[in-house]
Design a protein around this motif. Structure first.
Motif, PDB file in Angstrom:
ATOM      1  N   VAL A 133       0.907  -1.115  -0.100  1.00  0.00           N
ATOM      2  CA  VAL A 133       0.085  -0.040   0.020  1.00  0.00           C
ATOM      3  C   VAL A 133       0.865   1.179  -0.070  1.00  0.00           C
ATOM      4  O   VAL A 133       1.997   1.221   0.857  1.00  0.00           O
ATOM      5  N   GLU A 134       0.596   2.252  -0.751  1.00  0.00           N
ATOM      6  CA  GLU A 134       1.147   3.392  -0.907  1.00  0.00           C
ATOM      7  C   GLU A 134       0.406   4.613  -0.631  1.00  0.00           C
ATOM      8  O   GLU A 134      -0.684   4.572  -1.220  1.00  0.00           O
ATOM      9  N   ILE A 135       0.611   5.213   0.512  1.00  0.00           N
ATOM     10  CA  ILE A 135      -0.209   6.634   0.786  1.00  0.00           C
ATOM     11  C   ILE A 135       0.713   7.874   0.392  1.00  0.00           C
ATOM     12  O   ILE A 135       1.728   8.039   1.167  1.00  0.00           O
ATOM     13  N   VAL A 136      -0.115   8.568  -0.363  1.00  0.00           N
ATOM     14  CA  VAL A 136       0.681   9.746  -0.944  1.00  0.00           C
ATOM     15  C   VAL A 136      -0.135  10.813  -0.084  1.00  0.00           C
ATOM     16  O   VAL A 136      -1.291  11.376  -0.613  1.00  0.00           O
ATOM     17  N   ARG A 137       0.227  11.854   1.035  1.00  0.00           N
ATOM     18  CA  ARG A 137      -0.497  12.744   1.480  1.00  0.00           C
ATOM     19  C   ARG A 137      -0.257  14.260   0.877  1.00  0.00           C
ATOM     20  O   ARG A 137       0.928  14.374   0.581  1.00  0.00           O
ATOM     21  N   GLY A 138      -1.330  14.887   0.654  1.00  0.00           N
ATOM     22  CA  GLY A 138      -1.179  16.180  -0.280  1.00  0.00           C
ATOM     23  C   GLY A 138      -1.722  15.938  -1.573  1.00  0.00           C
ATOM     24  O   GLY A 138      -1.737  14.957  -2.163  1.00  0.00           O
ATOM     25  N   PRO A 139      -2.136  17.267  -2.089  1.00  0.00           N
ATOM     26  CA  PRO A 139      -2.764  17.256  -3.260  1.00  0.00           C
ATOM     27  C   PRO A 139      -2.134  16.490  -4.436  1.00  0.00           C
ATOM     28  O   PRO A 139      -0.743  16.635  -4.530  1.00  0.00           O
ATOM     29  N   ARG A 140      -2.671  15.891  -5.229  1.00  0.00           N
ATOM     30  CA  ARG A 140      -2.375  15.003  -6.422  1.00  0.00           C
ATOM     31  C   ARG A 140      -3.074  15.231  -7.673  1.00  0.00           C
ATOM     32  O   ARG A 140      -2.998  14.363  -8.680  1.00  0.00           O
ATOM     33  N   THR A 141      -3.895  16.048  -7.473  1.00  0.00           N
ATOM     34  CA  THR A 141      -4.887  16.225  -8.729  1.00  0.00           C
ATOM     35  C   THR A 141      -4.225  16.964 -10.109  1.00  0.00           C
ATOM     36  O   THR A 141      -4.923  16.334 -11.316  1.00  0.00           O
ATOM     37  N   SER A 142      -3.147  17.295  -9.987  1.00  0.00           N
ATOM     38  CA  SER A 142      -2.403  17.820 -11.144  1.00  0.00           C
ATOM     39  C   SER A 142      -2.017  16.523 -11.934  1.00  0.00           C
ATOM     40  O   SER A 142      -1.396  16.778 -13.153  1.00  0.00           O
ATOM     41  N   ILE A 143      -1.667  15.366 -11.319  1.00  0.00           N
ATOM     42  CA  ILE A 143      -1.540  14.304 -11.937  1.00  0.00           C
ATOM     43  C   ILE A 143      -2.625  13.380 -12.271  1.00  0.00           C
ATOM     44  O   ILE A 143      -2.641  12.487 -13.128  1.00  0.00           O
ATOM     45  N   TYR A 144      -3.519  13.048 -11.088  1.00  0.00           N
ATOM     46  CA  TYR A 144      -4.487  12.113 -11.380  1.00  0.00           C
ATOM     47  C   TYR A 144      -6.242  12.789 -11.569  1.00  0.00           C
ATOM     48  O   TYR A 144      -6.979  11.926 -11.630  1.00  0.00           O
ATOM     49  N   GLY A 145      -6.173  14.090 -11.216  1.00  0.00           N
ATOM     50  CA  GLY A 145      -7.411  14.618 -11.737  1.00  0.00           C
ATOM     51  C   GLY A 145      -8.193  14.722 -10.391  1.00  0.00           C
ATOM     52  O   GLY A 145      -7.722  14.710  -9.398  1.00  0.00           O
ATOM     53  N   SER A 146      -9.430  14.805 -10.417  1.00  0.00           N
ATOM     54  CA  SER A 146     -10.372  14.898  -9.366  1.00  0.00           C
ATOM     55  C   SER A 146     -10.321  13.931  -8.232  1.00  0.00           C
ATOM     56  O   SER A 146      -9.821  12.635  -8.627  1.00  0.00           O
ATOM     57  N   ASP A 147     -10.627  14.251  -7.135  1.00  0.00           N
ATOM     58  CA  ASP A 147     -10.835  13.466  -5.837  1.00  0.00           C
ATOM     59  C   ASP A 147      -9.565  13.503  -4.957  1.00  0.00           C
ATOM     60  O   ASP A 147      -9.591  12.846  -3.967  1.00  0.00           O
ATOM     61  N   ALA A 148      -8.544  14.066  -5.520  1.00  0.00           N
ATOM     62  CA  ALA A 148      -7.029  13.901  -4.832  1.00  0.00           C
ATOM     63  C   ALA A 148      -6.544  15.217  -3.877  1.00  0.00           C
ATOM     64  O   ALA A 148      -5.636  15.614  -4.053  1.00  0.00           O
ATOM     65  N   ILE A 149      -7.619  15.880  -3.368  1.00  0.00           N
ATOM     66  CA  ILE A 149      -7.557  16.984  -2.630  1.00  0.00           C
ATOM     67  C   ILE A 149      -6.627  16.688  -1.384  1.00  0.00           C
ATOM     68  O   ILE A 149      -5.625  17.227  -1.074  1.00  0.00           O
ATOM     69  N   GLY A 150      -6.904  15.623  -0.601  1.00  0.00           N
ATOM     70  CA  GLY A 150      -6.317  15.193   0.520  1.00  0.00           C
ATOM     71  C   GLY A 150      -5.041  14.132   0.050  1.00  0.00           C
ATOM     72  O   GLY A 150      -4.148  14.142   0.825  1.00  0.00           O
ATOM     73  N   GLY A 151      -4.972  13.603  -1.070  1.00  0.00           N
ATOM     74  CA  GLY A 151      -4.082  12.614  -1.413  1.00  0.00           C
ATOM     75  C   GLY A 151      -4.574  11.407  -2.035  1.00  0.00           C
ATOM     76  O   GLY A 151      -5.792  11.364  -2.420  1.00  0.00           O
ATOM     77  N   VAL A 152      -3.640  10.412  -2.358  1.00  0.00           N
ATOM     78  CA  VAL A 152      -4.003   9.283  -2.899  1.00  0.00           C
ATOM     79  C   VAL A 152      -3.437   8.052  -2.245  1.00  0.00           C
ATOM     80  O   VAL A 152      -2.350   8.027  -1.631  1.00  0.00           O
ATOM     81  N   THR A 153      -4.173   7.059  -1.936  1.00  0.00           N
ATOM     82  CA  THR A 153      -4.023   5.744  -1.504  1.00  0.00           C
ATOM     83  C   THR A 153      -3.856   4.684  -2.786  1.00  0.00           C
ATOM     84  O   THR A 153      -4.856   4.652  -3.337  1.00  0.00           O
ATOM     85  N   GLN A 154      -2.805   4.090  -2.992  1.00  0.00           N
ATOM     86  CA  GLN A 154      -2.758   2.893  -4.207  1.00  0.00           C
ATOM     87  C   GLN A 154      -2.721   1.780  -3.591  1.00  0.00           C
ATOM     88  O   GLN A 154      -1.538   1.470  -2.813  1.00  0.00           O
ATOM     89  N   VAL A 155      -3.345   0.701  -3.917  1.00  0.00           N
ATOM     90  CA  VAL A 155      -3.089  -0.681  -3.477  1.00  0.00           C
ATOM     91  C   VAL A 155      -2.905  -1.414  -4.545  1.00  0.00           C
ATOM     92  O   VAL A 155      -3.378  -1.375  -5.820  1.00  0.00           O
ATOM     93  N   PHE A 156      -1.788  -2.296  -4.104  1.00  0.00           N
ATOM     94  CA  PHE A 156      -1.009  -3.042  -5.212  1.00  0.00           C
ATOM     95  C   PHE A 156      -1.499  -4.700  -4.924  1.00  0.00           C
ATOM     96  O   PHE A 156      -0.921  -5.077  -3.867  1.00  0.00           O
ATOM     97  N   SER A 157      -1.943  -5.294  -5.803  1.00  0.00           N
ATOM     98  CA  SER A 157      -2.064  -6.938  -5.524  1.00  0.00           C
ATOM     99  C   SER A 157      -0.859  -7.778  -5.675  1.00  0.00           C
ATOM    100  O   SER A 157       0.165  -6.895  -6.414  1.00  0.00           O
ATOM    101  N   ARG A 158      -0.851  -8.931  -5.213  1.00  0.00           N
ATOM    102  CA  ARG A 158       0.322  -9.503  -5.513  1.00  0.00           C
ATOM    103  C   ARG A 158       0.684  -9.862  -6.779  1.00  0.00           C
ATOM    104  O   ARG A 158      -0.342  -9.784  -7.847  1.00  0.00           O
ATOM    105  N   ALA A 159       2.039 -10.292  -7.268  1.00  0.00           N
ATOM    106  CA  ALA A 159       2.475 -10.465  -8.568  1.00  0.00           C
ATOM    107  C   ALA A 159       3.509 -11.602  -8.536  1.00  0.00           C
ATOM    108  O   ALA A 159       4.241 -11.774  -7.329  1.00  0.00           O
ATOM    109  N   GLY A 160       3.753 -12.081  -9.659  1.00  0.00           N
ATOM    110  CA  GLY A 160       4.927 -12.982  -9.597  1.00  0.00           C
ATOM    111  C   GLY A 160       6.152 -12.486  -9.944  1.00  0.00           C
ATOM    112  O   GLY A 160       6.244 -11.353 -10.628  1.00  0.00           O
TER     113      GLY A 160
END
Length: 613
Positions: A133-160
C-alpha cells in the motif's frame, strides 16, 4: 537522476520485485527506503520523493495480521478512519483532515469509487490479496485529476517474479465465528511473470447498533480473486494485465428482519508498454472498475446503486537530458451509474446517468545536483462542469547525505457527484446542476532523515478548501474550510527489533461557523513494535485518538480512546508459520461514528504456508 523506465501504474501492474528490493540496496535499506510509484507516476524511493509518502509492504502486512484493510492504515501519519462498525461496514478514510471523498483510491492503477456518493469502498479491500500500500499525503490532482485534494492511496495486488511456480496458502479462525482461507500460485519465466490467488473471509461479526433493528450480530463475507500477468516480446514490447475482484454480503441493522447489502468491487486493467527510442518509453492501457451495492431490507430488494467506470490512458516518459525528465499523458474516462431505489425515489430517475472526462497532464523533474525541482500541470475537460486546470510545484534540497528538505504548493479540485448534481427531487433532497467543483490549495514544508537503519519524516501543511458542497434540501457551494497540521513518522530496523511510530496534530475548522470539522481528532498516534527471537516473533500496536465531534454542528461528541493489539508468530519450518493475535486487549468501548459499535477483545489464529524455491 535515479529513475526506472516507466511509471507508477506500470510498475504497479507487473513489477513487485522493484518494490521488494531496489537494485543495489541492502535488505535493511530496502526495508527503510522502499520504492514507490504513486507520488509522481515514476518509480523512485520514498527518500527521493518530494511528498509525504508511507509505504506498507507485504512483510509488514503479514507482521501486523490485519482482519480488514483499515487495520493497516488507521493512525498512520495524516490518516484517520471512521466506520459504521467493523467487517465490511461503510468506512471513511480521511487524509489530512479532508473529506473521505477527497481521498482517491487506486487499485493497480485503476481509479475506484462510487460516482453517486463520491467515496471509495475501503471496507471491501481484502488484506490477503494486497502486496503493498502506498499513501501519498497532499494534493495530487495535477497528476490524477479529481478527488485527490487530500491525497492518494494506491493498493497493489500480488504479482509473480521469475522462478518456478510457488504456492502460498493460509487458513485462519477466531472470535465472532470468523474464518478465512486462501490459496495462490506465483512464478515466472524469462519472458512471463504471473500470479493467481483466491481468498475467502467470513464472520458473524458484532451487533453494530444497540437500539436499531435486531440484536443479532451483523455478519460479513467476502470472496476475492486476484491475478496478474506480464509477457515480454523480442521487440521490447511488454503486454500486461491485472484483476482484483471481490464480491460478498454485509449485514446491517434496519429492521427486525434480514437486512444486508450484496456488493461487487472490481478493478481490471490491460495494456502494453514499449520503448519508442532509447530516451522515450510509452504505455497505453484500458481499465474498468465496478462499485456495486444492492441493498435488501427484511430479505426483500430495496435499492441498487452501481457505478461502472471505463478508462483509457496514454503515458509517456521522456528523458530530455540526463538531468531533465518529462512525464506526459492523456487520459479519458466515462462514469456510468445504474440506480434503482423505488421506495426512496418514488419512481423518479436521475437526470443524467453517465458523463465523460478527458484530460492532458505533464510533469517535469530537474536534477540540479543537491537541488531537485518538480512541476506538474493538468487540464480536465468534464462533460458537466467544463474545464478545470490544476498545478503543483515542489523543491527539494539534499542538505546532507541523510537529510532532505522539501517544500511544495499545489491546487486540486473535487468534481460534484451524481447525487450532488442529478439526484431526483424527493421532497427533502434534490440535486443541483449549477454546482461547481470544490477547489483547494495546499502549502507544505517537510524534512526526511534517513540513516541505514532508521528514518524520521516530519511535515507541516495548510490546506484551504473553497466551495465545499453541503446543504439540504439542495446542495450548494457555500462552505470554506481551513486545515492545518503537523505529521511525524519514523521507524527503525535494528537487528531483531522493528518499530514504526506516527503522530498527527490537526486543526480542521469550518471557516463559516468556526466549528471543528466532523470526525477529525486533533491528536492521533500509532506505535508498532516487533521483536524477533529466532523462529519466534512478538509484537504489538498501540492506537490513540483524542476526542472529536460526530457532526459539523459540534453537538455530538465522540470520546477519545486508546487500544492495544498484541501478536505473535512462530515458524514451524521454512515453509509453515502459525500466527496469533489478540486485539483490543483491554476490551475498550469506543466509537468512530456515533451510534456504531466496535469489537471488544478478540483472538485470531492463522496457519500460513509459503512454498520455498
Amino acid at each position: 537522476m535515479k529513475r526506472s523506465i516507466l511509471s507508477a501504474a506500470i510498475v504497479a501492474a507487473v513489477s513487485p520485485a522493484v518494490a521488494d528490493e531496489a537494485p543495489g540496496t541492502s535488505p535493511d535499506s530496502a526495508t527503510l527506503e522502499p520504492v514507490q510509484v504513486t507520488a509522481t507516476r515514476l518509480s523512485q524511493t520514498v527518500d527521493e520523493a518530494l511528498a509525504s509518502v508511507t509505504v506498507i509492504d507485504r512483510e509488514e502486512i503479514e507482521r501486523l495480521q490485519p482482519r480488514q484493510f483499515t487495520d493497516l492504515v488507521e493512525g498512520r501519519a495524516g490518516v484517520s478512519v471512521s466506520s459504521a462498525g467493523p467487517f465490511g461496514k461503510q468506512s471513511s478514510v480521511r487524509l489530512r483532515g479532508t473529506e473521505s471523498d477527497h481521498h482517491l483510491m487506486l487499485i493497480d492503477g485503476v481509479r475506484m469509487g462510487s460516482a453517486t456518493t463520491g467515496g471509495a469502498s475501503w471496507q471491501f479491500l481484502p488484506p490477503e490479496e494486497i502486496d503493498r500500500v502506498e499513501i501519498v499525503r497532499g494534493p495530487r490532482t495535477s497528476i490524477y485529476g479529481s478527488d485527490a485534494i487530500g491525497g492518494v492511496t494506491q493498493v497493489f495486488s500480488r504479482a509473480g517474479r521469475e522462478g518456478p511456480p510457488r504456492v502460498n496458502a493460509f487458513l485462519g479462525a477466531g472470535s465472532f465465528s470468523t474464518w478465512e482461507a486462501g490459496i495462490g500460485v506465483a512464478g515466472g519465466t524469462g519472458r512471463t511473470d504471473y500470479s493467481l490467488s483466491v481468498s475467502m473471509f467470513d464472520t458473524e461479526g458484532i451487533d453494530v447498533q444497540d437500539d436499531v433493528g435486531d440484536d443479532d450480530p451483523d455478519g460479513y463475507d467476502n470472496t476475492s480473486l486476484a491475478g496478474k500477468v506480464a509477457h515480454r516480446l523480442d521487440n521490447g514490447i511488454e503486454l500486461f494485465g491485472n484483476v482484483l475482484y471481490s464480491e460478498g454480503e454485509s449485514e446491517f441493522d434496519s429492521t427486525e428482519g434480514d437486512d444486508y447489502t450484496d456488493f461487487v468491487h472490481a478493478a481490471i486493467r490491460a495494456g502494453f508498454r514499449m520503448p519508442v527510442t532509447s530516451r522515450w518509453d510509452t504505455e497505453i492501457s484500458v481499465s474498468h472498475s465496478r462499485d456495486e451495492n444492492d441493498r435488501y431490507i427484511d430479505g426483500n430488494f430495496s435499492s441498487q446503486y452501481d457505478t461502472r467506470r471505463d478508462s483509457v490512458d496514454w503515458l509517456n516518459e521522456i528523458a530530455l537530458t540526463d538531468r531533465l525528465l518529462l512525464t506526459a499523458g492523456l487520459d479519458a474516462r466515462e462514469d456510468r451509474i445504474d440506480v434503482d431505489d423505488p421506495d426512496f425515489l418514488g419512481g423518479e430517475e436521475y437526470e443524467e446517468t453517465s458523463r465523460y472526462n478527458v484530460a492532458a497532464y505533464a510533469l517535469i523533474q530537474a536534477d540540479l545536483g543537491n537541488h531537485l525541482l518538480e512541476g506538474s500541470l493538468r487540464h480536465d475537460d468534464n462533460e458537466h462542469f467544463g474545464d478545470e486546470t490544476t498545478g503543483q510545484v515542489a523543491w527539494g534540497l539534499q542538505a546532507t547525505d541523510a537529510l532532505r528538505l522539501r517544500a511544495s504548493y499545489g491546487t486540486a479540485f473535487k468534481a460534484p457527484t451524481f447525487n450532488d448534481l442529478y439526484h431526483p427531487d424527493v421532497g427533502f433532497f434534490r440535486g443541483n446542476p449549477d454546482l461547481v467543483p470544490e477547489e483547494s490549495e495546499t502549502f507544505e514544508l517537510g524534512a526526511r532523515y534517513s540513516a541505514s537503519l532508521a528514518y524520521v519524516d516530519v511535515a507541516v501543511f495548510e490546506t484551504r478548501v473553497d466551495d465545499l458542497i453541503t446543504g439540504f434540501p439542495m446542495p450548494e457551494n457555500v462552505d470554506e474550510a481551513r486545515i492545518r497540521g503537523l505529521e511525524l513518522e519514523g521507524g527503525h530496523d535494528l537487528g531483531p527489533w522493528n518499530s514504526r511510530v506516527s503522530l498527527t496534530l490537526l486543526d480542521a475548522e469550518d471557516r463559516d461557523t468556526g466549528n471543528e470539522l466532523a470526525r477529525r481528532a486533533p491528536v492521533s498516534a500509532r506505535f508498532d513494535l516487533d521483536r524477533q527471537f529466532g523462529d519466534f516473533s512478538v509484537g504489538g500496536t498501540i492506537l490513540a485518538r483524542s476526542r472529536s465531534y460526530d457532526r459539523g454542528d459540534n453537538e455530538t461528541r465522540l470520546s477519545g480512546y486508546g487500544t492495544m493489539n498484541l501478536r505473535a508468530a512462530y515458524a514451524l519450518d521454512p515453509e509453515w508459520t502459525v500466527e496469533g493475535s489478540l486485539t483490543n486487549v483491554f476490551d475498550r468501548d469506543y466509537e468512530t461514528q456515533a451510534g456504531y459499535n466496535n469489537p471488544g477483545r478478540a483472538a485470531f489464529v492463522k496457519l500460513r504456508y509459503q512454498q520455498q524455491r
